[in-house]
Design an enzyme around this catalytic site. Structure first.
Site, PDB file in Angstrom:
ATOM      1  CG  ASP A   1      -1.507   1.539   1.496  1.00 16.34           C
ATOM      2  OD1 ASP A   1      -1.691   2.244   0.628  1.00 16.34           O
ATOM      3  OD2 ASP A   1      -2.673   1.053   2.122  1.00 16.34           O
TER       4      ASP A   1
ATOM      5  CD  GLN B   1      -0.642   8.989   4.333  1.00 15.68           C
ATOM      6  OE1 GLN B   1       0.416  10.591   4.222  1.00 15.68           O
ATOM      7  NE2 GLN B   1      -1.636   9.207   4.315  1.00 15.68           N
TER       8      GLN B   1
HETATM    9  N1  PMP Z   1      -3.643   3.466   3.206  1.00 13.21           N
HETATM   10  C1  PMP Z   1      -3.030   4.351   3.454  1.00 13.21           C
HETATM   11  C2  PMP Z   1      -1.763   4.249   4.500  1.00 13.21           C
HETATM   12  C3  PMP Z   1      -3.725   5.754   3.765  1.00 13.21           C
HETATM   13  O1  PMP Z   1      -3.295   6.587   4.382  1.00 13.21           O
HETATM   14  C4  PMP Z   1      -5.571   5.744   2.744  1.00 13.21           C
HETATM   15  C5  PMP Z   1      -5.513   7.524   2.859  1.00 13.21           C
HETATM   16  N2  PMP Z   1      -6.203   7.643   4.107  1.00 13.21           N
HETATM   17  C6  PMP Z   1      -5.590   4.562   1.749  1.00 13.21           C
HETATM   18  C7  PMP Z   1      -4.269   4.097   1.957  1.00 13.21           C
HETATM   19  C8  PMP Z   1      -6.754   5.147   1.106  1.00 13.21           C
HETATM   20  O2  PMP Z   1      -6.315   5.517  -0.117  1.00 13.21           O
HETATM   21  P1  PMP Z   1      -7.785   5.984  -0.204  1.00 13.21           P
HETATM   22  O3  PMP Z   1      -9.047   6.983   0.704  1.00 13.21           O
HETATM   23  O4  PMP Z   1      -7.425   7.259  -1.619  1.00 13.21           O
HETATM   24  O5  PMP Z   1      -8.220   4.961  -1.552  1.00 13.21           O
END
Ligand code: PMP
Length: 401
Positions: A196, A199
């Site tokens: 993921d 960030q």
């Molecule tokens: N993973 C992390 C570490 C995040 O900070 C976020 C967003 N806060 C997400 C996943 C999800 O991203 P999105 O809401 O843009 O799909």
């Protein structure tokens, strides 16, 4: 690329023109003028669709749409543009891998290792999938600092492990696990890895080839681009082997009333009219980012977080959850509920976030109910730090009354 100049960088963000104190960039970054202009131009002048119509504007836009894919590939050093799938964001990218890659392979009793430091976006899709297939989510524990404990990985990997899902950077603590080691260990067990990068892509864009990661997901909106657009990178051989998840227009080469033949990658995964404005805005963000000295910009934002941590640590009961010099500063104050404090800060015009940050298992690991989180970007300045500290002091004085 020009040398990083904080004042010039800040000038690119019209949302800051009234002196706002925006410390919520880990939730979503503000947009530079270049992204706003590209989006406005698309809607005011270039409006057309892609990969469908034959008229001139539609053809030109299709080229731009595909060039944007090449830019995204370049950003993370993906081998070919086709390895980049446009999605709605990190969340959709991870769901795509869960449903399109893993679901057909998953047998009852199989295991998916997920770190305890994950955002819910990298946990819930695996829990849902495990439920659907009678498989198990296995916890890779987070250590005291909230860092996924890679040392615990060898004991968890086994013949039933089908995937490791881990973050590049925690959205709470800013912790960055040793991904290279995690990937090496997982691969030695024949286990693919999804990272993921929501960030991490902002603070430390990866080289996916060097990292040898199998899937990498990120969102446009944290990287100065529009909301509703994101990327899934996958290794070519994995993407090529995957069936589509969403069905609809333009993801196929032939359809009858009884079956269809899917398109090649990446179009197989992009059913329906895509978020064209999002892709155009994303391309503008990536082009603009090329003009920025990112390592210097990142150091500058980290220094602001250090300064804030230093100033706030003078306050009684202050506790920081920041790790590894991150530009994110999660903190709490003993005896004060984070939601009370954030409300009093919002009343003073300070924009930051408090709560569990979509990371409830991490909160449990840290033994807390939530934190405040001030996330610094290179468009912030020392005045923002001073304002934050003063506002926290004032809020505490009100609460003490
Ligand atoms: N993973 C992390 C570490 C995040 O900070 C976020 C967003 N806060 C997400 C996943 C999800 O991203 P999105 O809401 O843009 O799909």
């Amino acid at each position: 690329m020009t040398d990083f100049n904080a004042a010039d960088f800040r000038q690119c963000f019209p949302a800051l023109s009234q002196g706002q104190c925006y410390l919520d960039s880990a939730a979503t970054a503000l947009k530079p003028q270049a992204v706003i202009d590209a989006t406005v131009n698309f809607y005011s002048q270039d409006g057309a669709t892609v990969h469908r119509s034959q008229h001139h504007a539609a053809q030109t836009l299709t080229q731009e749409y595909e060039q944007a894919r090449a830019l995204a590939a370049e950003w993370i050093n993906a081998p070919r543009p086709a390895d980049i799938i446009w999605t709605r964001g990190t969340t959709e990218s991870i769901n795509l891998v869960a449903q399109s890659y893993l679901r057909p392979k998953l047998q009852a009793g199989d295991e998916i290792i997920v770190s305890q430091a994950e955002h819910h976006a990298n946990l819930i899709p695996w829990l849902m999938l495990a439920n659907q297939c009678h498989a198990h989510v296995i916890t890779l524990p987070a250590d005291k600092l909230g860092l996924p404990d890679i040392n615990a990985l060898p004991a968890l990997l086994n013949a039933r492990t089908r995937l490791l899902a881990v973050t590049q950077m925690s959205n709470v603590t800013g912790a960055m696990p040793d991904l290279a080691r995690a990937i090496e260990l997982a691969h030695a067990n024949g286990t693919p890895v999804l990272v993921d990068g929501a960030q991490g892509v902002v603070h430390s864009p990866p080289d996916v080839r060097q990292l040898d990661v199998d899937f990498y997901a990120f969102s446009g909106h944290k990287l100065y681009g529009p909301t509703g657009i994101g990327v899934l990178y996958g290794k070519s051989e994995l993407l090529d082997s995957m069936d589509p998840w969403h069905g609809g227009g333009k993801m196929l080469t032939r359809a009858s009333m009884s079956d269809f033949t899917p398109q090649a990658v990446p179009h197989r995964f992009e059913a329906g009219t895509p978020n064209i404005a999002g892709v155009i805005g994303m391309a503008a963000a990536l082009k603009w980012l090329k003009t920025v000295d990112l390592p210097s910009a990142e150091r500058y934002a980290q220094n602001l977080a250090s300064l804030a941590e230093e100033q706030l640590s003078q306050l009684n009961g202050f506790r920081s959850f920041r790790t590894q010099n991150a530009s994110l500063l999660a903190f709490d104050i003993a005896g004060v509920h984070h939601s009370d404090l954030v409300t009093l800060l919002a009343e003073q015009g300070i924009a930051l976030r408090a709560g569990q940050h979509c990371a409830q298992p991490l909160m449990a690991a840290l033994g807390i109910s939530g934190t405040l989180r001030a996330s610094f970007a290179p468009y912030n300045n020392e005045q923002d730090v001073t304002r934050l500290t003063a506002a926290v002091k004032y809020a505490l004085s009100l609460l003490a009354d």
